[in-house]
Design a protein around this motif. Structure first.
Motif, PDB file in Angstrom:
ATOM      1  N   GLU A   1     -14.919  34.247 -25.989  1.00  0.00           N
ATOM      2  CA  GLU A   1     -16.465  33.052 -26.429  1.00  0.00           C
ATOM      3  C   GLU A   1     -15.748  32.242 -25.547  1.00  0.00           C
ATOM      4  N   ARG A   2     -17.461  31.606 -24.869  1.00  0.00           N
ATOM      5  CA  ARG A   2     -17.399  31.334 -23.980  1.00  0.00           C
ATOM      6  C   ARG A   2     -18.160  29.814 -24.338  1.00  0.00           C
ATOM      7  N   SER A   3     -17.685  28.743 -23.753  1.00  0.00           N
ATOM      8  CA  SER A   3     -17.557  27.124 -23.524  1.00  0.00           C
ATOM      9  C   SER A   3     -19.229  26.776 -23.842  1.00  0.00           C
ATOM     10  N   HIS A   4     -20.155  27.727 -23.469  1.00  0.00           N
ATOM     11  CA  HIS A   4     -21.341  27.177 -23.009  1.00  0.00           C
ATOM     12  C   HIS A   4     -22.221  26.419 -24.536  1.00  0.00           C
ATOM     13  N   ALA A   5     -21.558  27.459 -25.621  1.00  0.00           N
ATOM     14  CA  ALA A   5     -21.849  27.339 -27.017  1.00  0.00           C
ATOM     15  C   ALA A   5     -22.092  25.662 -27.247  1.00  0.00           C
ATOM     16  N   PHE A   6     -20.698  24.989 -27.091  1.00  0.00           N
ATOM     17  CA  PHE A   6     -20.114  23.810 -27.761  1.00  0.00           C
ATOM     18  C   PHE A   6     -20.932  22.921 -26.396  1.00  0.00           C
ATOM     19  N   ALA A   7     -21.657  22.904 -25.327  1.00  0.00           N
ATOM     20  CA  ALA A   7     -22.236  22.251 -24.754  1.00  0.00           C
ATOM     21  C   ALA A   7     -23.446  22.464 -24.845  1.00  0.00           C
ATOM     22  N   MET A   8     -24.023  22.899 -25.273  1.00  0.00           N
ATOM     23  CA  MET A   8     -25.501  23.328 -26.253  1.00  0.00           C
ATOM     24  C   MET A   8     -25.874  22.177 -27.373  1.00  0.00           C
ATOM     25  N   LYS A   9     -24.332  22.788 -28.595  1.00  0.00           N
ATOM     26  CA  LYS A   9     -24.254  22.187 -29.612  1.00  0.00           C
ATOM     27  C   LYS A   9     -24.205  20.005 -29.390  1.00  0.00           C
ATOM     28  N   SER A  10     -23.420  20.008 -28.499  1.00  0.00           N
ATOM     29  CA  SER A  10     -23.161  18.598 -28.242  1.00  0.00           C
ATOM     30  C   SER A  10     -23.447  17.599 -27.504  1.00  0.00           C
ATOM     31  N   GLN A  11     -24.637  18.564 -26.491  1.00  0.00           N
ATOM     32  CA  GLN A  11     -25.353  18.510 -25.939  1.00  0.00           C
ATOM     33  C   GLN A  11     -24.648  17.370 -24.669  1.00  0.00           C
ATOM     34  N   ILE A  12     -23.546  18.272 -24.452  1.00  0.00           N
ATOM     35  CA  ILE A  12     -22.559  18.210 -23.207  1.00  0.00           C
ATOM     36  C   ILE A  12     -23.509  18.712 -21.852  1.00  0.00           C
ATOM     37  N   TRP A  13     -23.372  18.058 -21.164  1.00  0.00           N
ATOM     38  CA  TRP A  13     -23.641  18.779 -19.291  1.00  0.00           C
ATOM     39  C   TRP A  13     -22.883  19.641 -19.308  1.00  0.00           C
ATOM     40  N   LEU A  14     -22.999  21.055 -18.779  1.00  0.00           N
ATOM     41  CA  LEU A  14     -21.651  22.187 -18.304  1.00  0.00           C
ATOM     42  C   LEU A  14     -21.985  22.444 -16.601  1.00  0.00           C
ATOM     43  N   LEU A  15     -21.013  22.246 -15.803  1.00  0.00           N
ATOM     44  CA  LEU A  15     -21.226  22.887 -14.964  1.00  0.00           C
ATOM     45  C   LEU A  15     -20.236  23.676 -14.275  1.00  0.00           C
ATOM     46  N   ASP A  16     -20.621  24.628 -13.378  1.00  0.00           N
ATOM     47  CA  ASP A  16     -20.255  26.109 -13.649  1.00  0.00           C
ATOM     48  C   ASP A  16     -20.317  26.350 -12.155  1.00  0.00           C
TER      49      ASP A  16
END
Length: 751
Positions: A139-154
């Motif tokens: 699974e990816r961490s991206h989904a949680f960032a989207m769900k809770s509006q947490i900005w995701l750096l890669d």
């Protein structure tokens, strides 16, 4: 005792502005935290960021000099809740854990943190191990960032980009009052490189100052009616602030190319692989200069719509390289382009796999297919011959060359040509043949692992009492699911072994069995497993494997570790905690290698008339950590001339019958087979390899299973005394006499 010590490497963390830092990605991230003025750091170890926790532990004196608080959290939820220090106070804090499993555990605290927002910068460093090197569900961490509006750096996987991402992450968090996730992939964690360092900073506002001058703002607390306003604030204030900061500081990157009617959009973490795939296609040089324009998303959430539309405008087609599923970014970009009225064709999962790791070969094939469809002239940089034919011709030429040995490399580099040519990836021609001959080797316990005899005993107990339902847990003991033990039906999460069997708390002829490790016990199992079992009068058997460390994550100390840790409280017995929540039937086994005793205890737990949970605590030190601890001491004693004894085990080939039951019940890597040397004994006999660490498990298993007496123990004496030498001569004389007498009798009766 961690898997690796960074005591020497962490001294680089002291270097100042203008000096060159060289080292591993994990070490660079730690330096970036100190350069950013972090006030506190916490986390839970797990691949691929286990070493980050180890680095922080080894650098604790440096952290304390700067006034930075560090602690190893009891779980990811604890770590996430630690970021509460940044809610009311302008203190920068960072926490870390392993990818989606850690985020799942931390989700409650993270969701509350993201709802109320933060005052100081809050950074969550997530070790993303999606793909071949992963040990978890995909699974990816991206989904949680989207769900809770947490900005995701890669970020791009080089030290300069990762260090900048840490610094940018804190700034972005403070600018938007939102926690930020920094995703570090496996290769990024362990990549080596260099960057120009800055001075370390003491926290601008310390934890002590916060305690002495407490503050509170009810609008930041997740409690109605404020919680209803948080959602509006995210969309109306925090999101625009984040986008404004990302655009103004150019966190995403754009690289030009001469073929500007097409383009590639990619996650920052994929950058190195994309450049390599373009090199193989003859579309990039060795310095990373691409002929195709690139838009590198070092921030994968939120998507900056203006940058996307500007990059795509005027292009006939672009290819999005988004690793994993679902295709969150691709769906987002389709919506962005259509709303903007841009008719640029967007490719993605149509030419690239929906699931699975994007290796260099996968991305090369996807880019080639994209170019075939939308710009075939880009591929006319190589000779007019099929790539497969080139590879086959090279392989045949190597095979036919006299006295030449086939080069076993993934990439066969052709000779330099006048113009750039596509470089075929050529695999060893015999790989398929080897795969059909060499048997698969499933993951298993280490040589001498103290957990192996537990499952040997459980196997023997089931031979007598029948098969039982067994719930497993996360940790080394999960290898019991695989051969030779083939035990266990489910695994639901770290420390959830006992919880996984909760539904089976019904009257039946057999009791359920569940397994958990000491790391899982302290992480989650005490309350959700043992406490739940007591509360619901669970009548099953719970085996707690206590090997003194959180072994699967690298051997870190935990509450029940036997080591004297100057910074942590250890030596807290699991037995006390279990009895403290109400378990009455508890058995502690202080030597798991006693297979007969472990077997008898398991049988007692499965057959006793006593109701309630039956808890077996099986204790023996992790062999890897034990060897790391005693080997230096042993070698030092040998060099100093002191008498030391090393135990080794072996199999007498004359006695061994070759039925291999010992191997089937043990599975130790050092227990192998060899030719008997006897023409009348066709089956190979058991053999103990030199990798044996002398745990004695193979002999114990043979004894408990009432097998043959072919195992023996040999004591190797280093720096023997005069008495040792005298006894050795006496034994040699007696054994020699018996051997000569036997040989004479054999010769006398020989045909």
């Amino acid at each position: 005792m961690a898997e690796r010590s960074f005591k020497k490497e962490v001294q680089q963390l002291r270097i100042g502005a203008g000096e060159e830092f060289r080292g591993e990605g994990i070490l660079a991230v730690t330096k970036a935290l100190l350069q950013s003025g972090v006030g506190y750091v916490a986390g839970y170890q797990g691949s691929p960021i286990s070493h980050l926790m180890d680095v922080l532990a080894d650098a604790n004196d440096i952290l304390q000099e700067l006034g930075v608080h560090f602690e190893a959290s009891a779980s990811e939820a604890t770590a996430a809740a630690t970021l509460a220090a940044s809610v009311m106070y302008p203190i920068r804090g960072a926490v870390t854990w392993k990818s989606t499993v850690g985020t799942n555990v931390a989700s409650d605290a993270l969701a509350n943190l993201a709802s109320g927002g933060v005052t100081g910068g809050a950074l969550v460093i997530v070790g993303e191990d999606y793909g071949e090197g992963s040990s978890i569900m995909q699974e990816r961490s991206h989904a949680f960032a989207m769900k809770s509006q947490i900005w995701l750096l890669d970020p791009r996987p080089n030290l300069e980009s990762m260090v900048k991402a840490v610094e940018d992450g804190f700034e972005l968090s403070e600018a938007s009052k939102t926690p930020v996730m920094l995703q570090l992939r496996i290769r990024g964690c362990h990549v080596h490189g260099r960057f120009i360092a800055k001075e370390n900073k003491r926290p601008a506002f310390s934890l002590a100052q916060a305690l002495e001058s407490p503050a509170r703002d009810t609008s930041r607390i997740v409690l109605p009616p404020a919680s209803f306003l948080h959602e509006q604030e995210k969309i109306k204030d925090r999101w625009p602030a984040a986008i404004r900061y990302i655009k103004e500081h150019k966190l995403n990157e754009h690289f030009d190319g001469d073929q500007d009617d097409i383009g590639l959009i990619l996650q920052g973490g994929l950058y190195n692989g994309v450049i390599r795939s373009l090199q193989l296609l003859g579309l990039a040089d060795n310095f990373g200069n691409s002929r195709i324009p690139l838009y590198v998303m070092n921030v994968t959430y939120p998507v900056i719509e203006d940058e996307v539309t500007e990059f795509c405008r005027g292009k006939r087609a672009v290819l999005l390289l988004e690793e994993g599923q679902p295709d969150y970014i691709e769906q987002n970009l389709h919506a962005v382009l259509r709303k903007a009225g841009i008719d640029t064709h967007l490719s993605g999962k149509d030419v690239l796999p929906m699931a699975g790791e994007y290796t260099t070969q996968v991305m090369r094939d996807g880019v080639r297919e994209f170019l075939k469809r939308h710009r075939p002239e880009s591929l006319q940089t190589h000779a007019a011959v099929a790539v497969d034919a080139v590879a086959q011709a090279q392989t045949q030429a190597q095979a036919q060359a006299p006295s030449s040995q086939l080069e076993i490399t993934e990439v066969a580099r052709p000779k330099p040509a006048a113009k750039r040519v596509e470089q075929p990836i050529t695999f060893h021609k015999q790989v398929d043949g080897l795969a059909s001959v060499v048997p698969p080797r499933p993951a298993g316990f280490c040589t001498g692992c103290p957990e192996r005899p537990i499952f040997s005993a459980l196997t023997l107990a089931q031979e007598k009492l029948g098969q039982h339902h067994i719930s497993c847990d996360i940790g080394c003991h999960l290898f019991s699911i695989l051969p030779p033990f083939n035990l266990g039906a489910t695994t639901m999460g770290y420390g959830l072994g006992a919880s996984s069997a909760a539904a089976f708390n019904v009257p039946a002829a057999k009791r359920p069995i569940s397994i958990m490790g000491d790391g899982g016990f302290w992480h989650n199992g005490l309350s959700s497993g043992i406490g739940n079992a007591v509360f619901n009068k669970y009548d099953g058997v719970i085996v707690i494997v206590d090997n003194f460390y959180a072994s699967a994550t690298g051997g870190q100390d935990i509450l029940s570790s036997r080591a004297d840790n100057p910074d942590r409280s250890t030596n807290n017995p699991i037995d006390h905690a279990v009895r403290g929540v109400g378990v009455k039937w508890v058995r502690t086994l202080d030597r798991t290698y006693d297979v007969a005793k472990v077997r008898a205890t398991i049988e007692e737990a499965l057959t006793t008339d006593i109701k309630g949970p039956k808890v077996i605590i099986a204790q023996s030190e992790c062999m890897l950590n034990k060897q790391r601890r005693i080997k230096p001491l042993f070698n030092k004693a040998v060099k100093e001339g002191r008498r030391v004894v090393k135990e080794r085990f072996g199999v007498d080939p004359d006695v061994c019958t070759g039925d291999h039951a010992c191997i089937r019940l043990s599975g130790c890597p050092s227990l192998s087979i060899k030719d008997s040397g006897d023409p009348l004994k066709e089956d190979p006999v058991a053999h103990v390899e030199s990798s044996c660490v002398g745990c004695g498990n193979c002999g114990e298993v043979a004894h408990a299973a009432v097998l043959c007496p072919s195992f023996y123990r040999a004591d190797i004496v280093h720096n023997p005394t005069g008495t040792d030498r005298f006894l050795a001569r006496m034994r040699g004389a007696v054994i020699g006499f018996l051997q000569r007498r036997r040989a004479a009798r054999l010769a006398q009766y020989a045909l």
